[in-house]
Scaffold this motif. Sequence first.
Motif, PDB file in Angstrom:
ATOM      1  N   GLY A   1      41.380  38.629  30.596  1.00  0.00           N
ATOM      2  CA  GLY A   1      41.941  39.010  31.893  1.00  0.00           C
ATOM      3  C   GLY A   1      42.543  40.398  31.869  1.00  0.00           C
ATOM      4  O   GLY A   1      42.413  41.160  32.841  1.00  0.00           O
ATOM      5  N   TRP A   2      43.219  40.753  30.764  1.00  0.00           N
ATOM      6  CA  TRP A   2      43.825  42.088  30.670  1.00  0.00           C
ATOM      7  C   TRP A   2      42.739  43.155  30.735  1.00  0.00           C
ATOM      8  O   TRP A   2      42.876  44.166  31.454  1.00  0.00           O
ATOM      9  CB  TRP A   2      44.596  42.226  29.356  1.00  0.00           C
ATOM     10  N   TYR A   3      41.653  42.975  30.013  1.00  0.00           N
ATOM     11  CA  TYR A   3      40.576  43.961  30.013  1.00  0.00           C
ATOM     12  C   TYR A   3      39.924  44.068  31.385  1.00  0.00           C
ATOM     13  O   TYR A   3      39.605  45.173  31.844  1.00  0.00           O
ATOM     14  CB  TYR A   3      39.529  43.604  28.961  1.00  0.00           C
ATOM     15  N   ALA A   4      39.708  42.955  32.048  1.00  0.00           N
ATOM     16  CA  ALA A   4      39.104  42.987  33.383  1.00  0.00           C
ATOM     17  C   ALA A   4      39.983  43.772  34.346  1.00  0.00           C
ATOM     18  O   ALA A   4      39.483  44.612  35.118  1.00  0.00           O
ATOM     19  CB  ALA A   4      38.884  41.559  33.882  1.00  0.00           C
ATOM     20  N   ARG A   5      41.291  43.522  34.321  1.00  0.00           N
ATOM     21  CA  ARG A   5      42.206  44.259  35.204  1.00  0.00           C
ATOM     22  C   ARG A   5      42.209  45.747  34.877  1.00  0.00           C
ATOM     23  O   ARG A   5      42.189  46.593  35.780  1.00  0.00           O
ATOM     24  CB  ARG A   5      43.625  43.689  35.081  1.00  0.00           C
ATOM     25  N   GLU A   6      42.227  46.076  33.591  1.00  0.00           N
ATOM     26  CA  GLU A   6      42.261  47.475  33.179  1.00  0.00           C
ATOM     27  C   GLU A   6      41.002  48.220  33.620  1.00  0.00           C
ATOM     28  O   GLU A   6      41.050  49.414  33.959  1.00  0.00           O
ATOM     29  CB  GLU A   6      42.407  47.547  31.654  1.00  0.00           C
TER      30      GLU A   6
ATOM     31  N   GLY B   1      39.179  47.345  36.236  1.00  0.00           N
ATOM     32  CA  GLY B   1      39.050  47.283  37.689  1.00  0.00           C
ATOM     33  C   GLY B   1      37.989  46.355  38.217  1.00  0.00           C
ATOM     34  O   GLY B   1      37.405  46.617  39.278  1.00  0.00           O
TER      35      GLY B   1
ATOM     36  N   SER C   1      36.699  41.955  38.531  1.00  0.00           N
ATOM     37  CA  SER C   1      37.138  40.571  38.401  1.00  0.00           C
ATOM     38  C   SER C   1      36.749  40.033  37.031  1.00  0.00           C
ATOM     39  O   SER C   1      35.839  40.557  36.373  1.00  0.00           O
ATOM     40  CB  SER C   1      36.511  39.707  39.496  1.00  0.00           C
ATOM     41  N   VAL C   2      37.417  38.982  36.621  1.00  0.00           N
ATOM     42  CA  VAL C   2      37.106  38.387  35.326  1.00  0.00           C
ATOM     43  C   VAL C   2      35.654  37.918  35.286  1.00  0.00           C
ATOM     44  O   VAL C   2      34.934  38.145  34.303  1.00  0.00           O
ATOM     45  CB  VAL C   2      38.063  37.223  35.019  1.00  0.00           C
TER      46      VAL C   2
END
Length: 322
Positions: free
Chosen positions: A220-225, A227, A229-230
Amino acid sequence: MDRLRNTRLPDLPLHRLEVPLPHLLPFAIGTFDTIGPLSRASFPHRHTFYEIVHVTGGSGAHVLDLVRRPVEPPQLCVITPGQVHHWDEADRLTGHVVLFNEDFLLPHADDAAALRLLAGRPGHPAGDQAAPIAALLADMGEEYRELRPGYQNVLRACLHILIARASRTLGRTGDAPDAACGEGAAGEATAGAARDRATELASAFGRLLCEPEGAGRSVGWYARELGVSVGHFQTLVRRATGRSPGSLIRQQQTLEAKRLLSGTDMTVRQISYAAGFSDAAYFCRFFRRETGMSPGEFRARTAGRNHHDPRIESIAAHQDGP
């Protein structure tokens, strides 16, 4: 024992590198003949390992992620884990094939980025590096066959030099991948648009993953970073690499733990925290599940206490037989 194992995924075969002692020498070098038929496979497939090929003779073409390049020796081909490639109508290929897992880059973690850049091309001229690369590969081949004292360190150092020399072949214009060649180039370019997006995101993921604290971060952290969705993140990474983000994070955690176990005097508890684990006992269970041995066993074996022959069986037989 097979030199390369062909494991069937739902869409493409996945080749794994198998050596007798992967914890000691996750590496092999040989010719197309001594490595075996899968080194020149004519069907699209992925690898879980890196491959560097220096082609010195033969004909046909190399196809990497849908981009086709005729064989024009001397030529370099670099394939990174997850890429799809095959050899098309290859005939009488000669040269050296170098296979290695991520573990073999332990002393030089930045080499992974250089290999990703080199893998942007399906094959390119070796140029003025052809002779030095051929000489270096010959020396590496001899070290691999003879297993003289300190051979692991020599092979790792030579691989680092090989990657540096291979990087020189890209020149100032080598930052961009080659265009598709021959018939169907327009179709390949269209098909490549979606692939490029997946590759771009997977590369950015890989760079973040290699940061010191990268192994302890969540999907989840990588997806947010990045930009996205998971779900989209998982889809694109799997499309580019053939693996899930979670499996790549686990691989990086294992790799970081191996680096620290083999290169430092840190305790297992300290290493567990550095690799992103809050519980040392869970880290030990995780490490055993991923490697088949405890952290202590891995540290002991990489200290050189195991003296079995670590070479691929066919190459050892080719050297030692009549």
